[in-house]
Enzyme design. Sequence first.
Site, PDB file in Angstrom:
ATOM      1  N   THR A 177     -31.414   5.579 -14.493  1.00 48.28           N
ATOM      2  CA  THR A 177     -31.114   6.099 -13.171  1.00 48.28           C
ATOM      3  C   THR A 177     -32.047   7.267 -12.870  1.00 48.28           C
ATOM      4  O   THR A 177     -32.699   7.808 -13.765  1.00 48.28           O
ATOM      5  CB  THR A 177     -29.656   6.571 -13.096  1.00 48.28           C
ATOM      6  N   GLU A 319     -27.015   0.658 -11.422  1.00 47.56           N
ATOM      7  CA  GLU A 319     -25.905   0.114 -12.211  1.00 47.56           C
ATOM      8  C   GLU A 319     -25.412  -1.242 -11.719  1.00 47.56           C
ATOM      9  O   GLU A 319     -24.573  -1.858 -12.384  1.00 47.56           O
ATOM     10  CB  GLU A 319     -24.724   1.098 -12.183  1.00 47.56           C
ATOM     11  N   LYS A 418     -17.892  19.770   4.198  1.00 55.74           N
ATOM     12  CA  LYS A 418     -16.495  20.014   4.555  1.00 55.74           C
ATOM     13  C   LYS A 418     -16.418  21.308   5.355  1.00 55.74           C
ATOM     14  O   LYS A 418     -16.532  22.411   4.805  1.00 55.74           O
ATOM     15  CB  LYS A 418     -15.599  20.093   3.323  1.00 55.74           C
ATOM     16  N   TRP A 423     -14.316  16.616   7.271  1.00 60.76           N
ATOM     17  CA  TRP A 423     -15.557  16.106   6.691  1.00 60.76           C
ATOM     18  C   TRP A 423     -16.588  15.808   7.769  1.00 60.76           C
ATOM     19  O   TRP A 423     -16.268  15.249   8.813  1.00 60.76           O
ATOM     20  CB  TRP A 423     -15.300  14.829   5.880  1.00 60.76           C
TER      21      TRP A 423
END
Length: 513
Positions: A177, A319, A418, A423
């Site tokens: 990754t 993944e 936030k 949000w």
Amino acid sequence: MQDRPLDVASLMRRASGVFAHKRVITNTAVDEVAATWGEVVSRARRLAGVLDALGVPPGARVGTFGWNSQRHLELYLAVPSSGRVLHTLNHRLFADELTWILADAADDVLFVDRSLLPTVWSVAWGAASVRHVVVMDDGGDEPIPAGVLSYEELLGSSSAAGPAVVDETDAAALCYTSGTTGRPKGVLYSHRSIVLHTLLLLAADSFAISERDVVMPIVPMFHVNAWGLPYAAAMAGADLVLPGPRMTPGDLASQLTRHHVAVTAAVPAIWRGLEPLLPGLDLSSLRMAVSGGSALPESLARTYAGAGVPLSSSWGMTETSPLVTCARPDDPLDVRILPGRPVPLTEVRLIGEDGDVVAHDGVTPGEVQVSGPTVAGGYFGDTAASLSEDGWLRTGDVGTIDPGGYLRIVDRTKDLVKSGGEWISSVTLENEIMAHPDVVEAAVVAVPDHRWGERPLACVVVASGRTLTADELREHLTGRVASWWVPAEFRFVAEIPKTATGKFAKVALRRSL
């Protein structure tokens, strides 16, 4: 039913047995070379013999620093089919990251393109586990250090290796990754997962790759097996065009048009680079142009649509092999910019902050979780995967799913802003800012605010020769997003830092503020 393994060798047998005459074209640093699938598979079998002669043990990792090329394709086939593990390394990573990855993977042999030697030599030569470095001459003029081996000389003195006995659950490939949240983590792909993922790319409602196509993976072969496109071309018998080190917008445009490419895939940064060239290009053969790695801005998709190119979005991770969802080129534009619906064999769900499954109403957000036979259940070594209690991969993305199954990525959990207990989606805000005709790129990050806790700050790259003010951007955003979403501060920058895979490097961006 016969118990036959799903393995990479089966792709080789199909490519050489049915499609031996089809072409594999590679752009080198100086010219263009062509071979057939039959020749590629024959060379791959001799390359397996080279690995035997070098004493590479079964299961050992074989590292590659390579562009998208025929030789890299031969490694894609030879290494897994001979019972070893192909480990593609990203030469764009920092030296300390590469040093750590090489130590973690314990690569036994490294194959390096000549043009990449100045970039990776100090790292490659210093790796304790590496016994041999093999140089692949891609037309570069870089000096070749003493003590390395020549790919073509080794191949010329080798005979084809006999088929290795592998189990379909054996490891076939290893990719790390990007390490945006700590050290990079290795993801092992099994033979079975590679074959299944290859089949998914041939599905009618996925990429629908067939023998009639010319496939050109612009996405690099060092990243998630070039999204599986080389293997898909082998299985389908499609012609394969590999851009090599010639990755400038002009070079890519020339390859797309000259070879009448039908299917290609790249990150948004590549599509941005090609955008100014669109008016002079004949891309009528391009039926599937896929964008992935980060959100596809609507403004960019609209520009391509105006040029007759149905640029569409997809979503996945290292993944997940990587494809999980994709849009179709015949979807309406407002749907095509979404990551699309899950491809067969994969399942996607949303989990709310309370731990319950979120309804697919297209409105309620939740963490995106994925399961399926092409999804990792763990990482290489001892690093545990982020799995739910019932075994679903926790992706770290926040999204919504509508009643038709279409996924919309709202943000990364760590990139949400936030503000005042509510949000704000940085992805949505970025896309709306980039809808301004004078904006090339925009990245939004959260900054501390005494009153609201956090507020969004927008870093903006303005098109060359254009001027733009913060007030003009505020006016542009009016009616596009909620008024309290509009950033109080805009910073105009020359460029936005990116990760080695072309995503906005928000960790580096936050450090620079």
